[in-house]
Scaffold this motif. Structure first.
Motif, short mmCIF file in Angstrom:
data_model
loop_
_atom_site.label_atom_id
_atom_site.label_comp_id
_atom_site.label_asym_id
_atom_site.label_seq_id
_atom_site.Cartn_x
_atom_site.Cartn_y
_atom_site.Cartn_z
N TYR A 263 0.81 -1.20 -0.15
CA TYR A 263 0.08 0.15 0.13
C TYR A 263 0.92 1.32 0.17
O TYR A 263 0.10 2.36 -0.37
CB TYR A 263 -0.91 0.11 1.25
N ASN A 447 -5.71 -0.10 -10.26
CA ASN A 447 -5.71 -0.86 -9.08
C ASN A 447 -6.32 -2.14 -9.31
O ASN A 447 -6.94 -2.85 -8.34
CB ASN A 447 -6.21 -0.04 -7.89
N LEU A 508 -3.23 7.88 1.99
CA LEU A 508 -3.59 6.61 1.73
C LEU A 508 -4.87 6.14 2.48
O LEU A 508 -5.81 5.59 1.91
CB LEU A 508 -2.36 5.56 2.07
N ALA A 512 -8.59 5.31 0.59
CA ALA A 512 -8.65 3.98 1.04
C ALA A 512 -10.17 3.95 1.54
O ALA A 512 -11.21 3.07 1.18
CB ALA A 512 -7.98 3.00 1.77
#
Length: 714
Positions: A263, A447, A508, A512
């Motif tokens: 990640y 992704n 992140l 997310a």
């Protein structure tokens, strides 16, 4: 006050058996214990992981696990995995969450009493908290919400205490409770970002009281400045310090490479032990063996392996792989030949003192030969990739066979970003695109994860007119037998500071959270929480079902109370505008408006923002708002109680209302505790047509029996 203390102790004692009843059952992984139990093991092992929530509640869970000798080796991966025979102190870890749920009950009583409300009203609110099924169920397992709710309750209690001492500013008690409020805010937001809603609640209340101070001519400018600075320090500085400190401890504990590596950026990755910072030659020459990392995602390295696509060209797969591996290695060749003995431009003399090496430059045409499966080369053609149907996407494969030098579909132009044409490609510095000469597309990765046949690795494709960030690559490692190291500058990743890690993690986490948009069978929207339209299945086995469902009487009461408050506020405003005399004493009515207004605001701040979120949402997201709503119910009942002439009639009224909520609690207790139930009772309990408890799993006979006789003594 002695009477209040007796009520607090009684509430705590009554809460213990109700909350702790069969808390060890089932001895299996339940719902999100899959995640938060696993994270406890990551802390104990020191291996880095990534999660969308701040770390405080997870670190406290890990602390409990470590105190009770958990070694971090249990597989939490699937709901239903048995804890029996493992080192997981699941009972102790759950017990701490249950205890936090117990503390929530007296906290609600003390909060209302501190705010000046009557004992019957405060007790009523506390009993609603105690006999609320979703609050009970959610505090029985290894989850984050028990920590979040207690810190939220602590903050509201501390703020009530502070307001009680607001007329004696800068005393020890004043400073203590102002600091305690800031402590609660910092801890709440360090458990989940939902704590920001608590910060908004206290922030608005603070502005209201500071504005009142500004309008009070008895308060000097110096004194006002002291008030202002004190609140900045305690309600802004202290929560920020706690929040940052939690992340500092989090990163110090997770110093080893782990499951979260995929990640984070390569710079972040190489600050972890096990991915030590490497040194590599910065010069890239033809014939070099390189590893190429994708920059647009954290998917990893350009990778190929001896497996083919099951459809399309059925040629060898090309993917992104997040870990260092020999299948990540490629040899850079000139596009017009694979023969390295050809005459080259005299850029640098090789270590054999006779072979001239040529630098790879921006704008040049190259081929990339996969080292392990050579002579296969990076290849693209007019075939659709496996996961994308748009015409602008082209499949990328590794293609070639012995005695075949390849074709023009192996040709790629290196194009650097932010550098002049013909500038040299530098390892760890140059960011470049690889443009396919025939398809005029750029090597790309999003992704998207390939299915099992692609080992769950990230898809690589070639995209026409794609966004530049997802088409950027960088050479991470370089090796060439003839590259003279004494003439070549070595380079490596710069070591990330704490603040760089902190900033990257938050970016992140934000992305997310926003990307959690996949459909889930138990997800629900905020509009459905008010009437308790859906619950969440936590666990089921052998005719037993743990299902997060709130006490409908309490949920509906909270919803009705909120709307009644809004209607009454408007009604009182109209009467005031018309100069109509109120039946309530002016001081009493003003007190109700302030108190009810605060908890209505707290409910709104913890509820309404979810309408702006497009991510997956579940019923448990409503629990902080529900707690605030129950306090609002207590305040509203207190206003009603003022119409009762006798104290005894107040208590009778409160206990009558409480009895209704208690009956509903025990009606749904089999779902809260996972007890045996019978099908007829289950069907009768589906009060709303869209409730579905899976009644077919229950037998036609059943009772409140011990579901696990082996643990009867517990």
């Amino acid at each position: 006050m002695n009477g209040d203390m007796l009520i607090v102790l009684t509430l705590a004692l009554v809460s213990l058996p109700i909350r702790f009843y069969h808390f060890q059952d089932p001895p299996e992984v339940v719902f999100d214990e899959v995640h938060f139990g696993k994270f406890a093991g990551e802390y104990i092992n020191g291996t880095f992981y990534f999660d969308v929530h701040p770390p405080l509640a997870k670190m406290l869970t890990a602390l409990v696990a470590q105190v009770f000798s958990y070694n971090g080796d249990f597989d939490f991966g699937t709901i239903g995995n048995s804890y029996l025979g493992s080192s997981v102190p699941y009972a102790e870890m759950r017990a701490v969450c249950v205890l936090l749920g117990v503390l929530l009950v007296p906290a609600s009583f003390v909060t209302l009493r501190t705010g000046g409300h009557s004992a019957p009203a405060a007790l009523f609110a506390a009993l609603l908290v105690l006999f609320e099924n979703s609050l009970s169920t959610n505090s029985r397992f290894i989850l984050l919400d028990a920590y979040l709710l207690l810190f939220t309750a602590w903050t509201l209690l501390s703020w009530a205490m502070f307001l009680k001492h607001r007329n004696t500013p800068f005393t020890l008690e004043w400073w203590w409770w102002l600091s305690a409020t800031g402590f609660g805010l910092g801890c709440a937001v360090s458990c989940k970002w939902v704590g920001l809603f608590t910060i908004a609640t206290i922030g608005c209340s603070t502005l209201y009281h500071v504005w009142g101070l500004w309008g009070d001519l008895r308060v000097s400018k110096i004194s006002f400045f002291k008030h202002f600075v004190a609140r900045i320090i305690c309600l802004i500085g202290l929560p920020i310090a706690i929040y940052v400190f939690c992340f500092y401890v989090h990163l110090e504990l997770l110093s080893l490479t782990g499951s979260g590596d995929s990640y984070i950026s390569p710079h972040f990755q190489h600050s972890l032990v096990g991915r030590d910072i490497i040194e590599t030659p910065s010069d890239v020459v033809y014939g070099s063996i390189v590893s190429i990392r994708h920059l647009g995602t954290n998917g990893g390295y350009l990778h190929s392996h001896a497996s083919n696509y099951p459809e399309g060209s059925k040629q060898q797969q090309v993917t992104l792989y997040p870990y260092e591996d020999e299948n990540n290695l490629w040899r850079i060749l000139k596009a017009n030949s694979s023969n390295e003995s050809e005459e080259v431009q005299h850029d640098i003399l090789g270590s054999d003192n006779k072979t001239w090496l040529q630098y790879v430059r921006s704008g040049e045409m190259i081929k990339l030969e996969h080292l392990i499966t050579r002579p296969r080369k990076l290849h693209s053609h007019n075939e659709k990739p496996p996961l994308s149907d748009e015409e602008s996407y082209k499949e990328v494969s590794a293609y070639g066979f012995p005695d075949f030098d390849g074709d023009a579909n192996d040709f790629w132009v290196v194009k650097t970003i932010g550098e002049a044409l013909e500038s040299r490609i530098q390892a760890l510095q140059s960011q470049f695109q690889l443009i396919h000469t025939l398809q005029t597309c750029a090597l790309y990765s999003g992704n998207k994860k390939l299915p099992d046949w692609g080992f769950g690795q990230q898809e690589v494709a070639c995209i026409q007119n794609g966004k530049i960030p997802k088409t950027l690559w960088m050479i991470e490692q370089v090796a060439h037998d003839l590259l003279p190291l004494e003439k070549t500058r070595m380079t490596s990743y710069p070591r990330y500071s704490f603040w760089q890690k902190f900033k990257e993690l938050h970016g992140l986490m934000w992305r997310a959270n926003n990307d959690l948009k996949e459909s889930h069978p138990y997800q629900s929207r905020p509009s459905e929480w008010l009437m308790l339209v859906h619950g969440i299945s936590y666990w089921e086995r052998d005719g037993r079902h743990i299902y997060l469902l709130g006490n409908p009487i309490i949920y509906w009461t909270v919803t009705v109370t909120v709307f009644i408050y809004m209607i009454l506020s408007f009604f009182f405003k109209l009467r005031q505008q018309r100069g109509v005399a109120e039946r309530f004493q002016p001081d009493l009515l003003q007190f109700y408006k302030r108190a009810a207004g605060f908890y209505a605001m707290a409910w709104a701040f913890h509820y309404l923002p979810f309408y702006l979120m497009g991510r997956q949402l579940f019923l448990h997201h409503y629990l902080p708002a529900l707690y605030c709503g129950i306090l609002l119910v207590g305040v509203s009942v207190d206003l009603v109680l003022q119409k009762f002439k006798w104290k005894l009639s107040q208590w009778i009224f409160v206990f009558t209302l409480t009895a209704i909520a208690i009956c509903a609690f025990f009606n749904f207790a089999p779902l809260s505790y996972g007890l045996p139930w019978n099908r007829e009772s289950c069907i009768r309990s589906q009060w709303l047509p869209y409730w579905d408890f899976g009644c077919e799993r229950f037998s036609t006979i059943g009772h409140f029996a011990n579901p696990n006789p082996k643990h009867a003594e517990l």
